[in-house]
Each structure stands twice: as structure tokens, then as C-alpha cells.
Design a protein around this motif. Sequence first.
Motif, PDB file in Angstrom:
ATOM      1  N   ILE A  98      44.494  30.600  34.537  1.00 50.77           N
ATOM      2  CA  ILE A  98      44.320  31.979  34.868  1.00 50.77           C
ATOM      3  C   ILE A  98      42.979  32.586  35.057  1.00 50.77           C
ATOM      4  O   ILE A  98      42.509  32.966  35.958  1.00 50.77           O
ATOM      5  CB  ILE A  98      44.863  32.970  33.515  1.00 50.77           C
ATOM      6  CG1 ILE A  98      46.504  32.752  33.591  1.00 50.77           C
ATOM      7  CG2 ILE A  98      44.637  34.404  33.847  1.00 50.77           C
ATOM      8  CD1 ILE A  98      47.036  33.325  32.369  1.00 50.77           C
ATOM      9  N   ALA A  99      41.997  31.836  34.095  1.00 52.17           N
ATOM     10  CA  ALA A  99      40.544  32.095  34.122  1.00 52.17           C
ATOM     11  C   ALA A  99      40.009  31.497  35.458  1.00 52.17           C
ATOM     12  O   ALA A  99      39.240  32.164  36.218  1.00 52.17           O
ATOM     13  CB  ALA A  99      39.727  31.331  33.023  1.00 52.17           C
ATOM     14  N   MET A 100      40.408  30.442  36.034  1.00 53.29           N
ATOM     15  CA  MET A 100      39.952  29.964  37.353  1.00 53.29           C
ATOM     16  C   MET A 100      40.491  30.809  38.370  1.00 53.29           C
ATOM     17  O   MET A 100      39.711  31.178  39.276  1.00 53.29           O
ATOM     18  CB  MET A 100      40.555  28.296  37.389  1.00 53.29           C
ATOM     19  CG  MET A 100      39.879  27.505  36.776  1.00 53.29           C
ATOM     20  SD  MET A 100      40.621  25.760  37.182  1.00 53.29           S
ATOM     21  CE  MET A 100      39.232  24.747  36.334  1.00 53.29           C
ATOM     22  N   PHE A 101      41.737  31.180  38.056  1.00 49.85           N
ATOM     23  CA  PHE A 101      42.187  32.351  39.189  1.00 49.85           C
ATOM     24  C   PHE A 101      41.521  33.511  39.450  1.00 49.85           C
ATOM     25  O   PHE A 101      41.007  33.894  40.451  1.00 49.85           O
ATOM     26  CB  PHE A 101      43.755  32.390  39.207  1.00 49.85           C
ATOM     27  CG  PHE A 101      44.282  33.627  39.965  1.00 49.85           C
ATOM     28  CD1 PHE A 101      44.795  33.019  41.352  1.00 49.85           C
ATOM     29  CD2 PHE A 101      44.423  34.789  39.590  1.00 49.85           C
ATOM     30  CE1 PHE A 101      45.146  34.010  42.421  1.00 49.85           C
ATOM     31  CE2 PHE A 101      44.968  35.682  40.737  1.00 49.85           C
ATOM     32  CZ  PHE A 101      45.350  35.249  41.898  1.00 49.85           C
ATOM     33  N   ARG A 102      40.980  34.135  38.177  1.00 52.08           N
ATOM     34  CA  ARG A 102      40.431  35.519  38.362  1.00 52.08           C
ATOM     35  C   ARG A 102      38.949  35.367  38.446  1.00 52.08           C
ATOM     36  O   ARG A 102      38.525  36.310  39.128  1.00 52.08           O
ATOM     37  CB  ARG A 102      40.952  36.081  36.794  1.00 52.08           C
ATOM     38  CG  ARG A 102      42.203  36.299  36.635  1.00 52.08           C
ATOM     39  CD  ARG A 102      42.318  36.933  35.038  1.00 52.08           C
ATOM     40  NE  ARG A 102      41.581  38.244  35.082  1.00 52.08           N
ATOM     41  CZ  ARG A 102      41.393  39.167  34.234  1.00 52.08           C
ATOM     42  NH1 ARG A 102      41.850  38.784  32.721  1.00 52.08           N
ATOM     43  NH2 ARG A 102      41.025  40.427  34.484  1.00 52.08           N
ATOM     44  N   TRP A 103      38.187  34.225  37.900  1.00 52.88           N
ATOM     45  CA  TRP A 103      36.895  34.187  37.529  1.00 52.88           C
ATOM     46  C   TRP A 103      36.078  33.314  38.546  1.00 52.88           C
ATOM     47  O   TRP A 103      34.868  33.560  39.048  1.00 52.88           O
ATOM     48  CB  TRP A 103      36.193  34.445  36.437  1.00 52.88           C
ATOM     49  CG  TRP A 103      37.129  34.968  35.237  1.00 52.88           C
ATOM     50  CD1 TRP A 103      37.954  34.463  34.222  1.00 52.88           C
ATOM     51  CD2 TRP A 103      37.155  36.546  35.225  1.00 52.88           C
ATOM     52  NE1 TRP A 103      38.515  35.576  33.598  1.00 52.88           N
ATOM     53  CE2 TRP A 103      37.899  36.878  34.140  1.00 52.88           C
ATOM     54  CE3 TRP A 103      36.708  37.493  35.898  1.00 52.88           C
ATOM     55  CZ2 TRP A 103      38.132  38.235  33.984  1.00 52.88           C
ATOM     56  CZ3 TRP A 103      36.860  38.735  35.372  1.00 52.88           C
ATOM     57  CH2 TRP A 103      37.714  39.059  34.508  1.00 52.88           C
ATOM     58  N   PRO A 144      38.744  26.808  45.728  1.00 55.25           N
ATOM     59  CA  PRO A 144      39.549  26.829  46.466  1.00 55.25           C
ATOM     60  C   PRO A 144      41.196  26.812  45.587  1.00 55.25           C
ATOM     61  O   PRO A 144      41.179  26.340  44.545  1.00 55.25           O
ATOM     62  CB  PRO A 144      39.683  25.621  47.152  1.00 55.25           C
ATOM     63  CG  PRO A 144      38.378  25.286  47.038  1.00 55.25           C
ATOM     64  CD  PRO A 144      37.912  25.493  45.881  1.00 55.25           C
ATOM     65  N   PRO A 145      42.212  27.537  45.981  1.00 54.92           N
ATOM     66  CA  PRO A 145      43.476  27.614  45.333  1.00 54.92           C
ATOM     67  C   PRO A 145      44.007  26.363  44.902  1.00 54.92           C
ATOM     68  O   PRO A 145      44.786  26.207  43.609  1.00 54.92           O
ATOM     69  CB  PRO A 145      44.644  28.494  46.044  1.00 54.92           C
ATOM     70  CG  PRO A 145      43.611  28.931  47.177  1.00 54.92           C
ATOM     71  CD  PRO A 145      42.352  28.144  47.523  1.00 54.92           C
ATOM     72  N   ALA A 146      43.742  25.324  45.567  1.00 55.37           N
ATOM     73  CA  ALA A 146      44.261  23.821  45.301  1.00 55.37           C
ATOM     74  C   ALA A 146      43.696  23.372  43.510  1.00 55.37           C
ATOM     75  O   ALA A 146      44.430  22.653  43.119  1.00 55.37           O
ATOM     76  CB  ALA A 146      43.880  22.908  46.129  1.00 55.37           C
ATOM     77  N   TRP A 147      42.455  24.101  43.320  1.00 56.38           N
ATOM     78  CA  TRP A 147      42.050  23.428  41.946  1.00 56.38           C
ATOM     79  C   TRP A 147      42.897  24.067  40.733  1.00 56.38           C
ATOM     80  O   TRP A 147      42.943  23.705  39.600  1.00 56.38           O
ATOM     81  CB  TRP A 147      40.703  24.069  41.910  1.00 56.38           C
ATOM     82  CG  TRP A 147      39.680  23.213  42.493  1.00 56.38           C
ATOM     83  CD1 TRP A 147      39.180  23.403  43.892  1.00 56.38           C
ATOM     84  CD2 TRP A 147      39.008  22.143  42.221  1.00 56.38           C
ATOM     85  NE1 TRP A 147      38.130  22.478  43.911  1.00 56.38           N
ATOM     86  CE2 TRP A 147      37.946  21.529  43.054  1.00 56.38           C
ATOM     87  CE3 TRP A 147      39.054  21.589  40.853  1.00 56.38           C
ATOM     88  CZ2 TRP A 147      37.385  20.337  42.812  1.00 56.38           C
ATOM     89  CZ3 TRP A 147      38.432  20.427  40.558  1.00 56.38           C
ATOM     90  CH2 TRP A 147      37.365  19.880  41.544  1.00 56.38           C
TER      91      TRP A 147
END
Length: 248
Positions: free
Chosen positions: A134-139, A143-146
Motif C-alpha cells: 500500500i505504501a509503495m502504491f501511495r507514496w 513502476p506498478p510491477a514493483w
Amino acid sequence: MSTSDSTASYGDIVRRLAGAQKVSLPGSPPYSIYVNRKAGRLIAAWAYRAGLTPNAVTAISAVLTFAGILSIALIPPAAWSGLLVWLLLALGYAFDSADGQVARLRGGGSPAGEWLDHVVDCAKLSSLHIAVAIAMFRWFALPPAWLLLPLLYAIVAAVTFFGMILNDLLRDARGGQRTREPGRRALAHTILILPTDYGILCLVFLLLGWPMLFTIAYGLFFIANLGALAFALPRWFAQMKQLGKEVR
């Protein structure tokens, strides 16, 4: 020890716990044994004198841990938030070590208490990595693959935890003995499993304020844990096959 010891001094209880500590197998996770267990001992002595039950200590552990996990997902990454996350996770882990020690002070644990402890641990290990996703997606500007990284890490953590718990359950049910590594192999094993130690993983969150550094460190921990699991699974399976032969 029993509830009749409740009038003992704090220092006396700490010393009693140190003398009654569970024996650590060679090659055990170093942070968990040499840092967290000692911290848990200090907390257990306080909790015992305060009249807290083991389940109450488990509840405190859960509150601290999940406060840290929610902080990962909800607070924008910064140096101070990384410090907060580490502190909450580390304190939660110390209380997690304390609940079993409080149980021993009170005369022994219960199946319900052990069940609660393991369920909280399972929820913690899975939700921690989901919070990172969630943190990676928000902040994080990645790239989305991560996002696959923390999701795969959650799978590895869940399988590792389940495998370890099931190993102990089957050994205990069939009267098997836990294997001990020889001295040199135990030292090498201790070094190799450092990244699999939950207490060491908590330290990685101190890097949250530097997303790229955090991602690199977190990714390296994932690779190490994946490798450790790939090595452990066939070994565990072989041990279970041997256990099956011994109890026939």
C-alpha cells in the motif's frame, strides 16, 4: 514460578526469568534470542508485577504491532515516520516475547494462549508486507510491477511461518527431537538467517524516509528470505519423512 511470587522484587523476577529461560538451539536467530528475548524478560517482569495475564500482554503486543503496520500504509514516508514504525514494531515484538515468559511466571501457559499468540503472529507477518505494498502504491514513484515485491514477500513469510509451526507441531505430537547444528555449521547458519530474523527486518523500516534505499534493502531481504525458504523446504520435508520412519 506461580502467582505466589507476585510480592517478589522486580530485579528478583528478572533474575528468575533469566535462570528459567528456554534453551536456544545453535543457529537460532540472533536478534530474537540475544536482544528481543532479554527485552521481553524486562517487560514480563513488569507485566507480572502489574498483574497482567499472558493474553493481556499478547493484546498489547498486537496493538503496538498493528499501529506500526497501519503507520506504514497511512503516513507519508519520512525519517521520523520510519523511526516511529520501527519503534512500534520493535516494542510489539518485545511484548510478543514477554507473553510466554509471563505465562511461565504464572505457572505455565494454556493452549488458548498459545493459539492466540500464533494467530496474532500470522496476521502480523502477512499484513506487514501488504502495508508495504500500500505504501509503495501511495507514496513511492515506482513502476506498478514493483508492487509484486511485497506481495510475494507476504507469501514467503506466510509459508515460512506455517512450515516452522507445523514442524514443531508434528515433532511434538510424535515425540520427535529438534535437530541441533554442529558448532561451525550453527555459526554459519546464524549469519545466513540474519535477514529472516523479524527483529532485523524491523530495522529496515528506519529507511522509510528514503524510498529508494528502503526498496533496495527490502528487496534484498526478500531475496534472502526466498532463498532461505527454498533451502529449508526440502530439508524440512526430509526431516518429516525421517520422523515418520522413527515413530513406526
